[in-house]
Design an enzyme around this catalytic site. Structure first.
Site, PDB file in Angstrom:
ATOM      1  N   LYS A 151       0.869  -1.186   0.000  1.00 44.94           N
ATOM      2  CA  LYS A 151       0.000   0.000   0.000  1.00 44.94           C
ATOM      3  C   LYS A 151       0.904   1.234   0.000  1.00 44.94           C
ATOM      4  CE  LYS A 151      -3.854  -0.349   0.223  1.00 44.94           C
ATOM      5  NZ  LYS A 151      -4.871  -0.639  -0.830  1.00 44.94           N
ATOM      6  N   HIS A 175     -12.677 -16.843  20.006  1.00 41.47           N
ATOM      7  CA  HIS A 175     -11.906 -18.086  20.145  1.00 41.47           C
ATOM      8  C   HIS A 175     -12.812 -19.303  20.236  1.00 41.47           C
ATOM      9  CE1 HIS A 175      -7.796 -16.551  20.731  1.00 41.47           C
ATOM     10  NE2 HIS A 175      -8.389 -15.485  21.258  1.00 41.47           N
ATOM     11  N   CYS A 191      -5.242 -18.240  15.648  1.00 43.92           N
ATOM     12  CA  CYS A 191      -5.751 -19.585  15.910  1.00 43.92           C
ATOM     13  C   CYS A 191      -7.228 -19.730  15.548  1.00 43.92           C
ATOM     14  CB  CYS A 191      -5.550 -19.959  17.377  1.00 43.92           C
ATOM     15  SG  CYS A 191      -6.252 -18.754  18.544  1.00 43.92           S
ATOM     16  N   CYS A 192      -7.998 -18.666  15.738  1.00 45.14           N
ATOM     17  CA  CYS A 192      -9.448 -18.789  15.557  1.00 45.14           C
ATOM     18  C   CYS A 192      -9.962 -17.763  14.545  1.00 45.14           C
ATOM     19  CB  CYS A 192     -10.150 -18.677  16.913  1.00 45.14           C
ATOM     20  SG  CYS A 192      -9.620 -19.988  18.072  1.00 45.14           S
ATOM     21  N   PRO A 195     -38.670 -45.982  39.427  1.00 42.93           N
ATOM     22  CA  PRO A 195     -37.323 -45.430  39.237  1.00 42.93           C
ATOM     23  C   PRO A 195     -37.121 -44.974  37.792  1.00 42.93           C
ATOM     24  CG  PRO A 195     -37.216 -47.515  40.428  1.00 42.93           C
ATOM     25  CD  PRO A 195     -38.621 -47.364  39.966  1.00 42.93           C
ATOM     26  N   GLY A 209     -38.997 -39.808  36.097  1.00 45.12           N
ATOM     27  CA  GLY A 209     -38.953 -38.352  35.970  1.00 45.12           C
ATOM     28  C   GLY A 209     -39.621 -37.592  37.092  1.00 45.12           C
ATOM     29  N   LYS A 210     -39.571 -38.110  38.307  1.00 42.63           N
ATOM     30  CA  LYS A 210     -40.255 -37.456  39.435  1.00 42.63           C
ATOM     31  C   LYS A 210     -39.655 -36.095  39.753  1.00 42.63           C
ATOM     32  CE  LYS A 210     -39.482 -40.991  42.107  1.00 42.63           C
ATOM     33  NZ  LYS A 210     -38.903 -41.870  41.067  1.00 42.63           N
TER      34      LYS A 210
END
Length: 897
Positions: A212, A280, A316-317, A597, A600-601
């Protein structure tokens, strides 16, 4: 850096059952727009595109504007505005996302939610959100190019995969090798302290080198303006050199020394680079790494000026030139997205399930095709999927309109004279669909109920937009706003939670039973906006698609998997659980819920507390959750929906503010500190005119002691419901549980009512869920801890984490006995995170007792010698242990089991 940037020129109107953005006056019509100054034309176009983008990303809605050209005749939008809309959706087919209407001097743009619109060249790849610009740059040969949405999506996806080690990184190495010689030569120049004016550099521009020239004026502003795109481009494309002061033919020109203040220029460049947004995927959080070099440029022996070089390291990201140009509605504001938020939404929240979990769960929403705000939804294999649940709960019959639930409709019509006639009159125009009644659709949507509302009814019918009816006993202030608020929440949830991708609105209508109230004054739609015909449901397929989205809205709950997967994941209630959740609380103030058992109680206990809060308009501090153990208390307390205490704390403290009580795992309660049941009943009956709620969840099969539980005799548990559908455990674990429960049923301990165990005959076990159970006997203590450590190490290699695993022993005393040896064995395998169950969300392996882990679960459970001195409950302890494991169970015995 600010997380939000609000646009004050766009006004969100809040009196409609939809998102409506008023953008003020806009010049419309091609001829009229050509007469505008460019600055005004661009400013108006920016307002339109920002509002449209915000609605596309927020579930859809309506743009309202006034024609600045003061004419009521119909005009076209204008070619530049139309093109800006095409650019947003990357398609020439505007009708895929937009409809237009212009009553009088108003102009409306009806915006459908963004839903992963396919790109022509690759219909399988879809960005998750709509953006005007990504603000991401890359290098391509000798140019720096902005990434469009598709390019940015591909770049982020590949970069994320590379960081996570799921994609080879050889591509960038190959490209680097092609330019290795140029890079070596550029680095040699970078090491120089001086150079001759007019000298030809021994390398050309390429992917890693850009030349540039300095301008003669405003040098700092010029450099500041080019820094974002070039640094972003180099950082995202393997790094490179930006030479400022060199022309396109590699000739060094520099900048005259009298035209530049080096110290000020250095400061401007450093600030410009430091403020570039970076996002990231990796665990490290470095910023952009770069070095600068000022090389003196001589003409002969005289210092002429300077060559400025910036060496940008590969990032890196992802590095952005600024925040992306993408907007959303946030509460009452329209705001731009930060780079971090944008990347999170662009790459999507769909977690990659472990192979075992993928075998056990089925995705109910393909997020690549769904609106941006949707979360992953999974149902367990063997349970009803959303289509099954829709057909069961909201079946659409051919040729007539169905009222559902029938029991609630019968109850409502018998309680309120004239309701049936009123409803039938308003349903007369509709011939096919479903009318879904609720005592409060607001409560169903996790909003507060309004007093004075008899019921709400949601109409989903062919040839009509969905309509929410609110039926009042008497005309009263606030009825219309309640209906509008509920309809608005429903529309948003159908799209952003249920994943509906069609054009949809929910109209709001209020009806009144009182003879003094004229129905006509209430029944009109809240919004004066007439939606286009495309917003009506056209056929049975569209009706069922919308009802399946409704199933996710009503039956979705935050899965326990969310903490393990690192993002919010929804599971679906079973039909049996939903029917329990739909129970009329005012008519079932005391209820005993017996659940097998894994049925989902605890999930249901939390859902009921949320419902109590909305039905009775009470604060969370007035709802008390009681369980036996601290780990479960902590787990529920973290949900911020109630006060949570253990039984011991409940018996020693005074709870003056409590109105409602939920008791969980009640089979393990004892009376050693007093009569807890009597105390709970006394508390909820203090307000005699309006007693509170007392629901007790229990499972006699998981009774872990031989003492008196304090529960009333089974014959005195007058109001009782059962949860018999087991939804947690893998097949192999389920088979083991059934065998152990049959033993208990045939020979129950003395403190368990035998008739309570007959519910085992009604048990339903979810098939086709893969998992394993391993039982090893005759092990020494050292062999047990070595086996646990080695097996954990193998599990980690297959993708499991420490938060997937629990190691459970018989008692707290045993836990201390094993802790030291287990830690030593695990440290040999570099596993060091071990803690008790009081912190369930932490990234560690849980080591605790079987009893203290009651009500909790993990994918993998090791049970170490789960014995008990009381042989009568030995099989109960095994049921307690096995039911905690979702996928894999290991039972390790010292001697023979």
């Amino acid at each position: 850096m600010n997380t939000k940037e609000y646009n004050s020129s766009l006004a969100l109107e809040l009196s409609y059952p939809d998102l409506v953005i008023n953008i003020g006056e806009v010049t419309l019509g091609e001829g009229n727009r050509k007469m505008l100054q460019k600055a005004q034309r661009d400013q108006e176009k920016a307002r339109v595109t920002q509002a449209v983008c915000a609605l596309l990303n927020s579930g859809g809605g309506v743009i309202r504007m006034e024609k600045a050209n003061k004419e009521e005749r119909r005009v076209e939008l204008g070619l530049d505005l139309e093109q800006s809309l095409r650019d947003l959706i990357d398609s020439s087919n505007l009708q895929a996302f937009f409809e237009f209407d212009q009553p009088g001097r108003s102009f409306y743009i009806f915006v459908k939610s963004w839903s992963g619109h396919p790109f022509a060249e690759d219909s399988s790849v879809r960005p998750r959100i709509c953006s005007l610009s990504s603000s991401l740059y890359c290098r391509s040969e000798t140019s720096v190019l902005p990434m469009d949405s598709k390019d940015a999506f591909d770049f982020l996806k590949k970069r994320k995969a590379k960081i996570l080690g799921k994609e080879p990184s050889g591509e960038s190495v190959n490209v680097l090798n092609q330019n290795l010689n140029n890079l070596r030569l550029a680095d040699l120049v970078f090491q120089k302290d001086h150079i001759e004016h007019g000298e030809i550099l021994p390398f050309p521009e390429c992917q890693f080198i850009e030349f540039k020239q300095f301008g003669t004026k405003h040098i700092q502003e010029y450099v500041k303006s080019i820094i974002p795109q070039y640094v972003s481009g180099f950082a995202n494309s393997g790094g490179g050199y930006l030479f400022i002061g060199v022309d396109d033919k590699s000739r060094v020109l520099g900048c005259a020394k009298e035209n530049v203040d080096l110290r000020s220029l250095e400061s401007v460049i450093a600030k410009a680079i430091s403020t570039l947004p970076v996002v990231h995927f990796c665990c490290s959080e470095p910023g952009v790494e770069y070095r600068t070099k000022i090389i003196n440029v001589f003409k002969g022996r005289e210092l002429y000026g300077y060559l400025y070089v910036i060496k940008v390291q590969p990032f890196c990201c992802s590095v952005f030139s600024g925040n992306p140009k993408s907007w959303m509605v946030n509460g009452k504001d329209i705001c731009s997205l930060t780079a971090k938020k944008w990347v999170g939404m662009m790459t999507g929240p769909e977690p990659e399930l472990l192979s075992d979990l993928a075998e056990a769960f089925e995705s109910q929403l393909n997020l690549s095709h769904r609106p941006p705000l949707c979360r992953p939804v999974y149902s367990k294999k063997g349970l009803e999927c959303k289509a099954d649940l829709q057909r069961h709960l909201f079946p659409v019959a051919s040729g007539h309109l169905r009222y559902t639930p029938e029991s609630l409709w019968t109850e409502l019509s018998s309680e309120h004279e004239g309701l049936e006639e009123l409803i039938n009159r308003h349903m007369h125009p509709f011939s096919q669909g479903i009318l879904i009644f609720s005592r409060s659709w607001a409560v169903d949507l996790n909003l507060h109920k309004k007093e004075g509302v008899i019921c709400d009814a949601l109409l989903i019918a062919q040839n009509s937009s969905p309509i929410l009816y609110t039926i009042l006993g008497e005309q009263e202030a606030g009825g219309q706003s309640y209906c509008t608020r509920t309809a608005f929440a429903l529309k948003q949830k159908l799209v952003n939670t249920g994943g509906y991708t069609g054009k949809v609105c929910v109209m709001a209508k209020v009806l009144c039973l009182s003879p003094q109230c004229t129905t006509e004054c209430l029944e009109g739609a809240v919004s004066p906006i007439d939606y286009p015909g495309s917003y009506s449901l056209g056929d049975t397929q569209q009706v069922e698609a919308l009802l399946q989205a409704l199933v996710i809205v009503l039956l979705g709950f935050r899965s326990f998997l969310s903490d393990q997967l690192g993002c919010e994941v929804l599971n679906l209630l079973t039909a049996q659980q939903y029917e329990l959740f739909s129970t009329n609380l005012r008519k079932n103030r005391e209820l005993f819920v017996h659940g097998l058992p894994g049925s989902g109680k605890t999930i249901m206990a939390m859902k009921i507390m949320e419902k109590i809060r909305n039905v009775f308009l009470c604060e969370t501090r007035r709802i008390l959750y009681i369980c036996e153990n601290q780990p479960l208390r902590n787990f529920v307390s973290n949900k911020k929906i109630c006060q949570a205490v253990t039984r011991k704390t409940f018996m020693t403290n005074v709870f003056e503010d409590i109105q409602h009580i939920i008791i969980d795992e009640a089979q393990n309660f004892r009376t050693e500190d007093g009569d807890w049941y009597r105390k709970a009943k006394t508390i909820i009956q203090r307000a005699k005119a309006c007693p509170g709620i007392l629901w007790i969840f229990l499972d006699y099969f998981q009774t872990s002691h031989l003492s008196c539980s304090g529960l009333p005799p089974l014959s005195d548990q007058n109001s009782k419901e059962e949860l018999t559908r087991v939804v947690r455990n893998a097949d192999a674990i389920g088979n083991f549980l059934q065998e152990e429960m049959r033993v208990i049923r045939n020979n129950p301990p003395h403190n368990i009512p035998p008739e309570s165990l007959e519910m085992l005959l009604e048990a339903e076990w979810s098939p086709s869920i893969q998992g394993s159970i391993t039982i090893k006997t005759n092990l020494t203590l050292q062999q047990i801890v070595t086996y646990v450590a080695e097996t954990c190490n193998l599990l980690f290699r297959t993708g499991y984490s420490q938060k997937d695993i629990a190691v459970l022993v018989s008692t707290a005393a045993e836990m201390e006995r094993y802790k030291h040896e287990l830690l030593r064995a695990m440290r040999k395998k570099r596993i060091v995170q071990l803690s008790d169950a009081c912190d369930m969300v932490g990234d560690h392996i849980v080591l605790d007792s079987v009893r203290r882990f009651s009500g909790l679960e993990r994918s993998i459970v090791f049970g170490i010698h789960p014995r008990t001195p009381e042989s009568a409950i030995s099989h109960n302890i095994l049921v307690c242990l096995a039911s905690r494991a979702r996928q894999h169970l290991y039972i390790l015995w010292h001697g023979e089991c």
